[in-house]
Design an enzyme around this catalytic site. Structure first.
Site, PDB file in Angstrom:
ATOM      1  N   HIS A  34       0.812  -1.223   0.000  1.00 32.68           N
ATOM      2  CA  HIS A  34       0.000   0.000   0.000  1.00 32.68           C
ATOM      3  C   HIS A  34       0.844   1.271   0.000  1.00 32.68           C
ATOM      4  O   HIS A  34       0.537   2.215   0.738  1.00 32.68           O
ATOM      5  CB  HIS A  34      -0.945   0.007   1.220  1.00 32.68           C
ATOM      6  CG  HIS A  34      -2.114  -0.918   1.064  1.00 32.68           C
ATOM      7  ND1 HIS A  34      -3.264  -0.547   0.421  1.00 32.68           N
ATOM      8  CD2 HIS A  34      -2.302  -2.200   1.465  1.00 32.68           C
ATOM      9  CE1 HIS A  34      -4.122  -1.554   0.439  1.00 32.68           C
ATOM     10  NE2 HIS A  34      -3.565  -2.577   1.060  1.00 32.68           N
ATOM     11  N   ASP A  36       2.199   2.223  -3.285  1.00 36.87           N
ATOM     12  CA  ASP A  36       2.332   2.673  -4.690  1.00 36.87           C
ATOM     13  C   ASP A  36       1.506   3.928  -4.956  1.00 36.87           C
ATOM     14  O   ASP A  36       1.948   4.839  -5.641  1.00 36.87           O
ATOM     15  CB  ASP A  36       2.019   1.546  -5.691  1.00 36.87           C
ATOM     16  CG  ASP A  36       0.677   0.859  -5.526  1.00 36.87           C
ATOM     17  OD1 ASP A  36      -0.036   1.122  -4.530  1.00 36.87           O
ATOM     18  OD2 ASP A  36       0.327   0.043  -6.409  1.00 36.87           O
ATOM     19  N   GLY A 126      -8.893 -13.195  -7.255  1.00 37.39           N
ATOM     20  CA  GLY A 126      -9.231 -12.286  -6.152  1.00 37.39           C
ATOM     21  C   GLY A 126      -8.464 -12.586  -4.878  1.00 37.39           C
ATOM     22  O   GLY A 126      -8.948 -12.333  -3.776  1.00 37.39           O
ATOM     23  N   GLY A 128      -5.088 -11.694  -4.245  1.00 33.74           N
ATOM     24  CA  GLY A 128      -3.954 -10.831  -3.925  1.00 33.74           C
ATOM     25  C   GLY A 128      -2.738 -11.058  -4.791  1.00 33.74           C
ATOM     26  O   GLY A 128      -1.678 -10.495  -4.528  1.00 33.74           O
ATOM     27  N   SER A 130      -2.963 -10.488  -8.094  1.00 39.38           N
ATOM     28  CA  SER A 130      -3.221  -9.649  -9.273  1.00 39.38           C
ATOM     29  C   SER A 130      -3.861 -10.355 -10.448  1.00 39.38           C
ATOM     30  O   SER A 130      -3.452 -10.160 -11.593  1.00 39.38           O
ATOM     31  CB  SER A 130      -1.923  -9.001  -9.756  1.00 39.38           C
ATOM     32  OG  SER A 130      -1.468  -8.109  -8.821  1.00 39.38           O
ATOM     33  N   SER A 131      -4.871 -11.163 -10.159  1.00 35.99           N
ATOM     34  CA  SER A 131      -5.569 -11.782 -11.289  1.00 35.99           C
ATOM     35  C   SER A 131      -6.246 -10.725 -12.156  1.00 35.99           C
ATOM     36  O   SER A 131      -6.301 -10.854 -13.377  1.00 35.99           O
ATOM     37  CB  SER A 131      -6.581 -12.818 -10.790  1.00 35.99           C
ATOM     38  OG  SER A 131      -7.441 -12.241  -9.823  1.00 35.99           O
ATOM     39  N   SER A 132      -6.746  -9.653 -11.537  1.00 37.70           N
ATOM     40  CA  SER A 132      -7.450  -8.662 -12.363  1.00 37.70           C
ATOM     41  C   SER A 132      -6.474  -7.911 -13.267  1.00 37.70           C
ATOM     42  O   SER A 132      -6.761  -7.691 -14.445  1.00 37.70           O
ATOM     43  CB  SER A 132      -8.275  -7.697 -11.502  1.00 37.70           C
ATOM     44  OG  SER A 132      -7.454  -6.971 -10.630  1.00 37.70           O
ATOM     45  N   GLU A 164      -9.056   0.232 -13.390  1.00 42.07           N
ATOM     46  CA  GLU A 164      -9.366  -0.012 -11.968  1.00 42.07           C
ATOM     47  C   GLU A 164      -9.945   1.244 -11.312  1.00 42.07           C
ATOM     48  O   GLU A 164     -10.967   1.183 -10.635  1.00 42.07           O
ATOM     49  CB  GLU A 164      -8.104  -0.423 -11.199  1.00 42.07           C
ATOM     50  CG  GLU A 164      -7.466  -1.712 -11.661  1.00 42.07           C
ATOM     51  CD  GLU A 164      -8.188  -2.954 -11.155  1.00 42.07           C
ATOM     52  OE1 GLU A 164      -9.072  -2.843 -10.285  1.00 42.07           O
ATOM     53  OE2 GLU A 164      -7.854  -4.053 -11.653  1.00 42.07           O
ATOM     54  N   ASP A 176       0.609  -3.486  -9.826  1.00 51.08           N
ATOM     55  CA  ASP A 176       0.249  -4.802 -10.341  1.00 51.08           C
ATOM     56  C   ASP A 176       0.402  -4.881 -11.857  1.00 51.08           C
ATOM     57  O   ASP A 176       0.988  -5.819 -12.400  1.00 51.08           O
ATOM     58  CB  ASP A 176      -1.199  -5.143  -9.966  1.00 51.08           C
ATOM     59  CG  ASP A 176      -1.426  -5.091  -8.468  1.00 51.08           C
ATOM     60  OD1 ASP A 176      -0.430  -5.078  -7.727  1.00 51.08           O
ATOM     61  OD2 ASP A 176      -2.598  -5.060  -8.047  1.00 51.08           O
TER      62      ASP A 176
END
Ligand code: GLA
Length: 391
Positions: A34, A36, A126, A128, A130-132, A164, A176
């Protein structure tokens, strides 16, 4: 994930061969929780788990998609990709990522053609890792290839972040997507999130990332909690600026300044600021440790990062703490910390190839003793960044 399965599914649905197969990996973040979005430094690495997209230009006006792992289909019109819902705080469906991508590209003056696509992968969703971001980057690379345009790695990462922030409604930073695009086999990546310059730092050949999944998914909490943390960081920076005129974001805060100026920040802003200031130093120290091949020191910094994420940043949960403590105490484990946004998801531990089996067992057993169920564990190695598989 077998690419052949993806191609078979593509043939089944569309009766044709895909024109391109694109791949984008997930990432593990060694240090830099947390920070970036406060323009700090982060130390991620791409992993050898990824999302693949098999695609071709569509015959009709609609983009038709299959999410192979979920057994779901969706379609949308790229020319009228629905505008974002302003109060949204997280994805309403996986289709938000490709649709948000078409929308974001359109806003930049790049009108993408409709495509037929099947996608899937071997990344926990989902959790953590970084699949998205991997979905966004794989679709972006596929679209670039099919539509004949090419973006720089940095532009790709920025576009993914805009999807995002402005479409999905999560105020995440650039880490990510940057790691998914710029990751290189055998290297971690020290990224300065202000200058967006990065340095590739070699990782030991037998480095293993053990990704231990709590199985807890707090998508909504992660979305709202995430956005709350970001606002708190910006508010803390606003309050500190009159006292530190050179401070632009919390990245510029020295831990010593914070001790002197603690009275300026009401709780919990003082703890949020302390996390960011100390985490930035841990990342730079950790990069140095990695350059020196000192994994014990790197692991120690990971444990501190976890404690700071838990005590000062309030993004851990009990399941994450149990996994972290178990992994970190296993013989042969260098260190462990929660990965990604937190609020659920995974812990990443680093070990050698030789110790990985033991660390897995030890960690799973401790978790099972506490929660009565086995956590899912993924053994990953450093992987390579996004690109075309065939075309
Ligand atoms: C998520 C976000 C990143 C970063 C991490 C926390 O993965 O997408 O931008 O903020 O959480 O380090």
């Amino acid at each position: 994930m077998k690419v052949d399965d993806l191609v078979d599914a593509f043939r089944d649905r569309f009766g044709a061969e895909p024109g391109v197969i694109a791949r984008a990996p997930g990432r593990a973040n060694l240090l830099g929780a947390h920070v970036d979005y406060s323009e700090g430094w982060v130390l991620p690495a791409a992993i050898d788990r990824a999302v693949w997209v098999a695609a071709r230009p569509a015959r009709g006006a609609e983009t038709r998609l299959t999410a192979l792992d979920l057994g779901e289909e969706a379609s949308f019109d790229v020319a009228a990709a629905a505008p974002p819902v302003s109060e949204r705080r997280g994805p309403s469906s996986w289709v938000d990522y490709p649709r948000g991508l078409a929308w974001t590209l359109g806003r930049r003056g790049i009108e993408v053609p409709p495509i037929d696509a099947v996608f899937g992968g071997d990344l926990p969703i989902g959790a953590g890792v970084s699949s998205s971001a991997a979905v966004e980057m794989a679709f972006l690379v596929a679209w670039e290839h099919l539509a004949g345009f090419q973006l720089s790695g940095l532009d790709r990462a920025r576009i993914g972040r805009t999807v995002e922030n402005d479409y999905v409604g999560v105020q995440s930073g650039i880490m990510d997507q940057f790691a998914s695009v710029h990751g290189r086999e055998g290297h971690a990546l020290l990224l300065d999130c202000r200058s967006l310059q990065h340095e590739l730092i070699p990782t030991p050949e037998d480095l293993v990332f053990l990704v231990a999944d709590t199985g807890v998914r707090r998508a909504l909490a992660a979305g709202t909690g995430f956005n709350d943390r970001k606002s708190e960081c910006f508010r803390a920076a606003d309050l500190l600026r009159p006292h530190l005129p050179a401070l632009s974001t919390l990245r510029d805060l020295e831990p010593a300044d914070l001790d002197r100026l603690r009275h300026v920040l009401e709780p919990p802003l003082d703890r949020r600021a302390r996390h960011v200031a100390t985490e930035c130093r841990r990342v730079l120290d950790g990069a140095e440790a990695l350059r020196d091949g000192d994994l014990d020191r790197l692991g120690d910094l990971m444990a501190r990062s976890h404690r700071s994420s838990r005590n000062d940043y309030d993004v851990s949960i009990e399941e994450l703490d149990v996994l972290q403590e178990a992994a970190a105490s296993a013989e042969g484990c260098y260190g462990a910390r929660l990965t990604g946004a937190g609020f659920g998801g995974c812990v990443t531990a680093i070990t050698s190839e030789a110790a990985a089996g033991h660390v897995r067992e030890w960690t799973a057993a401790a978790f099972e003793r506490r929660f009565g169920r086995r956590p899912e564990l993924h053994t990953c190695r450093v992987g390579t960044g996004a690109g075309i598989v065939t075309g």
